[in-house]
Design an enzyme around this catalytic site. Structure first.
Site, mmCIF file in Angstrom:
data_model
loop_
_atom_site.group_PDB
_atom_site.id
_atom_site.type_symbol
_atom_site.label_atom_id
_atom_site.label_comp_id
_atom_site.label_asym_id
_atom_site.label_seq_id
_atom_site.Cartn_x
_atom_site.Cartn_y
_atom_site.Cartn_z
ATOM 1 C CB SER A 245 47.845 -19.324 19.915
ATOM 2 O OG SER A 245 47.223 -20.007 18.840
ATOM 3 C CE LYS A 246 55.944 -19.540 17.859
ATOM 4 N NZ LYS A 246 56.101 -18.951 19.196
ATOM 5 N NE ARG A 247 45.204 -22.650 17.139
ATOM 6 C CZ ARG A 247 43.958 -22.305 16.893
ATOM 7 N NH1 ARG A 247 43.504 -22.288 15.664
ATOM 8 N NH2 ARG A 247 43.146 -21.978 17.893
ATOM 9 C CG HIS A 248 45.285 -17.279 15.441
ATOM 10 N ND1 HIS A 248 45.202 -17.475 16.804
ATOM 11 C CD2 HIS A 248 44.184 -17.844 14.916
ATOM 12 C CE1 HIS A 248 44.083 -18.134 17.079
ATOM 13 N NE2 HIS A 248 43.453 -18.369 15.954
ATOM 14 N N GLY A 249 49.462 -17.002 13.099
ATOM 15 C CA GLY A 249 50.423 -16.342 12.214
ATOM 16 C C GLY A 249 51.386 -15.428 12.920
#
Ligand code: GLU
Length: 473
Positions: A245-249
């Site tokens: 997801s987004k938080r993985h970069g």
């Protein structure tokens, strides 16, 4: 497990993305596996744009897919097929199913359907339409949906090259809607008709579609068409094991491009996400094509590993043609609003061999060449400036003379001149190297001294030294 069922049809695979505005890295991996498998079997790799969501399927969003595939180097072998444009053909297939008695008109109104849903939920069963076996004489004069007449008992088996045999109880599958009452074909129907018409032999896609494979198998069978070989790929997870997801970069293919990864890195890296050839970390497209088989795909989710990705990218940056890297670096510098002059690309090109070994991304490569593009005088950091006293400047003056005498201004003679100078002065390189580096590159990072001077060229190097020599001691 055993190999997937053999079919004597020529192998044809496809990627079937919906144009949603970005191309997910999982879609890129799916495209790669389809491409590798088609190449491996001497078949064709195709593209279908699933553009039935009319709001999201804009021209620009379709372009994102074309550009993503082109960037990845995964060009389809035939022009793309657009799903929405084929709605008439989808309706034709539904008419055929009706004619074969494999589908039926469902006249349930929205309210009746809602009530049936409630009952089904309460009774712990799937929705059933009272119109399944209705006498045509009872058909009312109002819009109807068309449903597939699915088998009521027994099981549907999805023979999957990755997952093995996956069984679905038919009693748990409702009669799938094929055509909505507004005449629009549904997703599963469209996919089957398109894959059949495109003569797709192997459907390789994300395992979020495994349930659809059961639905689609029933449709294939109802139409009397050969079921393709299924291969459902595990999802890509982030480094922490959670769904990417987004938080993985990063999630979008374009983001990997923007972060300075090369397409060949991505092909090599993505191939390793869910598939592999022994312990081989680095392999060419040709090797991957020779080795790739869908039965070797593992069913456990694959985890994105940034350290491995960076390591691979560094490998491919070191292999890449310097002229190509120079072009990429110029593009990055332009996007950073660096003021560029004529001749800068040539300077960058000359610098790349000296800096690329340390670069994990082309962004880092761009950082590493900045020193060569700076205008004089250099901005010498205060700490080094304070060290430039009379004695140091005297030494730098002697060094300038030694360098000016180097006839062939290239790496080896410059490195030799620096060593000879240190020896003549009776000091280690550490006694003047850091100062010379700051004089040549200011506060910017720079490679070793001989590389820095080779990249700058004779005139610029000596001028930068002269600037320092004219500073008040
Ligand atoms: N359009 C689907 C998706 O983007 C792919 C369907 C398929 O590959 O069958 O997930």
């Amino acid at each position: 497990m055993s190999a997937p069922p053999a079919s004597d049809r020529p192998v044809r695979t496809r990627i079937a993305p919906s144009p949603t505005g970005m191309m997910h890295i999982g879609t890129a991996r799916t495209a790669l596996f389809n491409w590798l498998y088609a190449r491996h079997r001497g078949g064709n790799f195709l593209l279908r744009i699933e553009d039935t969501d009319r709001e999201r399927s804009t021209e620009a969003n379709v372009q994102v897919i074309f550009e993503g595939l082109a960037w990845l180097g995964l060009q389809p072998d035939e022009p793309p097929v657009f799903q929405f444009a084929r709605a008439d053909r989808h309706r034709e297939a539904v008419a055929e199913l009706l004619a074969r008695g494999q589908a039926y008109r469902d006249y349930m109104t929205a309210e009746e359907l809602e009530a049936e849903r409630e009952r089904a939920r309460a009774e712990g069963r799937v929705v059933r339409s009272p119109w399944r076996d209705a006498d045509p004489a009872t058909w009312p004069d109002r819009p109807y949906a068309v449903r597939l007449k699915s088998p009521l008992d027994g099981e549907t088996i999805v023979r999957d090259a990755v997952k093995g045999e996956v069984k679905f109880q038919n009693a748990s599958l409702d009669d799938l809607i094929l055509l909505r009452s507004d005449g629009n074909p549904t997703y599963n129907l469209a996919v089957v008709v398109d894959d059949h018409d495109m003569a797709i032999t192997h459907v390789i896609r994300g395992d979020d579609h495994l349930n659809n494979a059961a639905r689609q198998t029933v449709i294939y069978e109802a139409l009397g068409w050969e079921v393709p070989v299924w291969a459902h790929l595990p999802l890509i997870h982030g480094p922490d094991g959670a769904k990417l997801s987004k938080r993985h970069g990063a999630q979008a293919v374009s983001e990997f491009d923007d972060m300075g990864y090369l397409p060949e890195t991505m092909r090599n890296y993505l191939a390793k996400l869910g598939w592999g050839h022994g312990d081989d970390e680095i392999f060419s497209d040709e090797q991957a094509i020779a080795w790739f088989d869908i039965i070797d795909v593992v069913s456990a989710p694959a985890r994105l590993d940034w350290a491995k990705l960076n390591h691979l990218n560094n490998h491919y940056i070191r292999l890449a043609e310097p002229a190509r890297l120079a072009e990429l670096v110029m593009k990055i510098l332009k996007s950073r609003d660096v003021r560029l002059r004529q001749g800068d690309e040539a300077l960058v090109l000359r610098t790349i061999p000296f800096v690329r070994d340390g670069a994990k991304t082309t962004l880092e490569l761009a950082d590493a060449v900045i020193f060569v593009l700076k205008s004089r005088p250099m901005d010498i950091p205060d700490k080094v400036r304070a060290q430039l006293d009379g004695e140091m400047l005297g030494r730098i003056g002697r060094l300038r003379a030694a360098l000016a005498a180097v006839a062939d201004w290239s790496f080896d003679p410059l490195a030799a001149a620096l060593r000879a100078f240190a020896e003549a002065e009776g000091v280690g390189m550490g006694k003047f190297g850091p100062q010379l580096r700051a004089i040549l590159a200011g506060a910017s990072p720079a490679p070793d001294l001989a590389g820095t001077m080779t990249a700058l060229g004779r005139d610029e190097s000596l001028s930068r030294i002269d600037d320092a020599l004219s500073l008040p001691a």
